[in-house]
Design a protein around this motif. Structure first.
Motif, mmCIF file in Angstrom:
data_model
loop_
_atom_site.group_PDB
_atom_site.id
_atom_site.type_symbol
_atom_site.label_atom_id
_atom_site.label_comp_id
_atom_site.label_asym_id
_atom_site.label_seq_id
_atom_site.Cartn_x
_atom_site.Cartn_y
_atom_site.Cartn_z
ATOM 1 N N HIS A 272 -5.745 22.329 22.575
ATOM 2 C CA HIS A 272 -6.910 22.593 23.407
ATOM 3 C C HIS A 272 -6.657 22.142 24.857
ATOM 4 N N ARG A 273 -6.003 20.979 24.976
ATOM 5 C CA ARG A 273 -5.720 20.459 26.323
ATOM 6 C C ARG A 273 -4.737 21.362 27.043
ATOM 7 N N VAL A 274 -3.709 21.837 26.324
ATOM 8 C CA VAL A 274 -2.736 22.728 26.948
ATOM 9 C C VAL A 274 -3.395 24.026 27.380
ATOM 10 N N ASP B 69 -3.300 14.591 9.094
ATOM 11 C CA ASP B 69 -4.390 14.673 10.084
ATOM 12 C C ASP B 69 -3.926 15.594 11.203
ATOM 13 N N GLU B 70 -4.482 16.782 11.237
ATOM 14 C CA GLU B 70 -4.079 17.767 12.241
ATOM 15 C C GLU B 70 -4.943 17.728 13.499
ATOM 16 N N ARG B 71 -5.943 16.860 13.517
ATOM 17 C CA ARG B 71 -6.858 16.832 14.668
ATOM 18 C C ARG B 71 -6.161 16.537 15.988
ATOM 19 N N PRO B 72 -5.211 15.592 16.031
ATOM 20 C CA PRO B 72 -4.545 15.344 17.326
ATOM 21 C C PRO B 72 -3.789 16.566 17.849
ATOM 22 N N TRP B 73 -3.234 17.363 16.929
ATOM 23 C CA TRP B 73 -2.536 18.579 17.358
ATOM 24 C C TRP B 73 -3.518 19.607 17.892
ATOM 25 N N ALA B 74 -4.686 19.688 17.242
ATOM 26 C CA ALA B 74 -5.705 20.618 17.737
ATOM 27 C C ALA B 74 -6.165 20.212 19.128
ATOM 28 N N LEU C 172 -1.017 10.792 8.423
ATOM 29 C CA LEU C 172 0.259 11.433 8.724
ATOM 30 C C LEU C 172 0.015 12.443 9.836
ATOM 31 N N VAL C 173 0.586 12.183 11.018
ATOM 32 C CA VAL C 173 0.287 13.026 12.185
ATOM 33 C C VAL C 173 1.488 13.791 12.717
ATOM 34 N N GLY C 174 2.680 13.517 12.216
ATOM 35 C CA GLY C 174 3.850 14.233 12.708
ATOM 36 C C GLY C 174 5.040 14.035 11.797
ATOM 37 N N ILE C 175 5.938 15.010 11.799
ATOM 38 C CA ILE C 175 7.138 14.954 10.970
ATOM 39 C C ILE C 175 8.322 15.469 11.788
ATOM 40 N N THR C 176 9.437 14.769 11.683
ATOM 41 C CA THR C 176 10.683 15.230 12.303
ATOM 42 C C THR C 176 11.727 15.399 11.213
ATOM 43 N N TRP C 177 12.631 16.341 11.426
ATOM 44 C CA TRP C 177 13.718 16.536 10.459
ATOM 45 C C TRP C 177 15.039 16.562 11.202
ATOM 46 N N THR C 178 15.730 15.444 11.153
ATOM 47 C CA THR C 178 17.051 15.310 11.746
ATOM 48 C C THR C 178 18.032 15.047 10.621
ATOM 49 N N ASP C 179 18.817 16.036 10.246
ATOM 50 C CA ASP C 179 19.752 15.859 9.134
ATOM 51 C C ASP C 179 20.805 14.814 9.469
ATOM 52 N N GLU C 180 21.347 14.206 8.415
ATOM 53 C CA GLU C 180 22.345 13.170 8.599
ATOM 54 C C GLU C 180 23.335 13.182 7.432
ATOM 55 N N PHE C 181 24.471 12.602 7.657
ATOM 56 C CA PHE C 181 25.497 12.448 6.632
ATOM 57 C C PHE C 181 24.908 11.773 5.400
ATOM 58 N N GLN C 182 25.128 12.371 4.232
ATOM 59 C CA GLN C 182 24.774 11.776 2.952
ATOM 60 C C GLN C 182 25.933 12.028 2.001
ATOM 61 N N ALA C 183 26.329 11.010 1.252
ATOM 62 C CA ALA C 183 27.480 11.195 0.371
ATOM 63 C C ALA C 183 27.471 10.203 -0.782
ATOM 64 N N ARG D 228 19.077 19.071 19.423
ATOM 65 C CA ARG D 228 18.167 20.172 19.112
ATOM 66 C C ARG D 228 17.287 19.871 17.898
ATOM 67 N N HIS D 229 17.457 18.699 17.306
ATOM 68 C CA HIS D 229 16.747 18.376 16.068
ATOM 69 C C HIS D 229 15.926 17.094 16.194
ATOM 70 N N LEU D 230 15.306 16.928 17.329
ATOM 71 C CA LEU D 230 14.433 15.782 17.553
ATOM 72 C C LEU D 230 13.017 16.240 17.881
ATOM 73 N N GLY D 231 12.682 17.424 17.410
ATOM 74 C CA GLY D 231 11.326 17.933 17.582
ATOM 75 C C GLY D 231 10.370 17.303 16.586
ATOM 76 N N ILE D 232 9.086 17.504 16.798
ATOM 77 C CA ILE D 232 8.071 16.937 15.911
ATOM 78 C C ILE D 232 6.978 17.966 15.690
ATOM 79 N N GLY D 233 6.455 18.008 14.486
ATOM 80 C CA GLY D 233 5.406 18.967 14.180
ATOM 81 C C GLY D 233 4.764 18.678 12.839
ATOM 82 N N LEU D 234 3.964 19.608 12.370
ATOM 83 C CA LEU D 234 3.314 19.512 11.056
ATOM 84 C C LEU D 234 3.385 20.862 10.345
ATOM 85 N N GLU D 235 4.490 21.547 10.506
ATOM 86 C CA GLU D 235 4.646 22.831 9.860
ATOM 87 C C GLU D 235 4.578 22.685 8.344
ATOM 88 N N PRO D 236 4.109 23.724 7.645
ATOM 89 C CA PRO D 236 3.946 23.639 6.188
ATOM 90 C C PRO D 236 5.216 23.236 5.455
#
Length: 346
Positions: free
Chosen positions: A342-344, A333-338, A85-96, A295-303
């Motif tokens: 580092h590259r940035v 797997d947080e290694r790709p983010w590290a 698991l290298v990334g997570i996005t949270w884009t809310d959507e209609f649920q009913a 504004r909700h198409l970001g990706i990360g591994l926040e807790p």
């Protein structure tokens, strides 16, 4: 690590929903990024080979990545699939939870003792539609202090495997069937009293049948209520890609960050691209995903994102959708983010 040029092609797949991967594919960002590495991208979903398409659900292909709904990758991991698991996005959507006006069901409390329809796919692939509907039901009922035991759960049998939708003649020229068709038919026949719907397809079918929304919770302030198969969504890679070519995983993340930044600056284009991805109108996308979709198409591994996936994994395990329990944090797997940081910095 193997020689850098030893990987000439990579498989990818994504669900037809708002994801930075889908956007990056439509914009050509991923093709361009991998072309610079001498790597060709192949679409799992577009393959004519049923065994290849199955990797969208079981993640068995080497050198592949997937972005989309959570149930298949979580199930695959529970079965021992070597993925990261290298990334997570949270884009809310209609649920009913919806019903027909003539049922007399107006509020969630009116569901007590009534029949709730749950779609059931044929055996062979984890039943992500049933898992999604059940989590939606549990979320809605919990807001009124109720549980699934307060309603009658009725199975709605689906005769076709999702893999069948790429084989044989296409219905009216379309690649796949309209979502929620069987559930709506059961509702119209009076076999069930209420069903769960979500996303662009959910908005469209609810509008089509002039449904009454018993409960809407896709944008509820409590994230535990919103958590489901598509909220949030995971980006996973197979272990050979992660171990042999971590630089390419970093390339994926860097490209998706670029895509997320592009999205924030192009709200109208994002809505148009997502409409194309989902096979929906732009108006339906605006309703299903809200005015701030870009504004909700970001990706990360926040807790908090990892915690949300762990919460949903626990639900799937409790309801019998997993082969075995596992530690979501050990999956990360947080290694790709590290490496990207580092590259940035460099």
């Amino acid at each position: 690590m193997t020689e850098k040029n030893s990987v000439s092609e990579i498989w990818y797949t994504r669900c037809p929903v708002p994801t930075p991967v889908g956007l990056a594919v439509q914009l050509g960002f991923l093709d361009d990024a991998f072309a610079k590495e001498g790597v060709t991208l192949n679409s799992i979903a577009d393959s004519q080979d049923r065994a290849v398409r199955a990797s969208h659900f079981d993640h068995h292909l080497a050198y592949s990545f997937r972005h989309g709904g959570n149930v298949p990758p979580i199930r695959a991991r529970s079965e021992g699939a070597g993925t990261r698991l290298v990334g997570i996005t949270w884009t809310d959507e209609f649920q009913a939870i919806i019903t027909l006006p003539e049922t007399g069901i107006r509020t969630t409390r009116d569901l007590v003792g009534r029949r709730f329809g749950v779609p059931r796919r044929p055996a062979g692939i984890v039943d992500f539609m049933a898992a999604t509907a059940l989590k939606g039901l549990v979320s809605a009922l919990s807001l009124e202090g109720l549980t699934h035991r307060d309603v009658e759960i009725v199975d709605i049998a689906l005769t076709r495997s999702v893999l069948d939708e790429r084989e044989g003649p296409q219905l009216f020229g379309l690649r796949g069937r309209q979502a929620y068709g069987a559930e709506v038919a059961a509702l119209l026949r009076g076999e069930v009293d209420a069903i769960y719907v979500k996303g662009t397809a959910g908005v469209a079918v609810a509008n089509l049948i002039a449904a009454h929304a018993v409960a809407e919770f896709g944008f509820h302030p409590d994230p535990r209520i919103r958590i489901n198969s598509g909220s949030p969504r995971v980006l996973t890679v197979d272990e050979r890609l992660a171990e042999d070519r971590p630089d390419l995983v970093t390339t994926i993340l860097r490209t998706l960050q670029r895509t997320s930044a592009w999205a924030e600056a192009h709200p109208e284009e994002v809505r148009r691209f997502v409409a194309r991805e989902a096979g929906a109108s732009e108006n339906v996308v605006a309703v299903a995903n809200g005015p701030d979709l870009h504004r909700h198409l970001g990706i990360g591994l926040e807790p908090e994102l990892i915690d949300a996936i762990a919460h949903y994994k626990d639900f799937l395990h409790e309801w019998g959708f997993l082969a075995a329990d596992f530690d979501v944090r050990a999956w990360v797997d947080e290694r790709p983010w590290a490496a990207l940081s580092h590259r940035v910095a460099a």
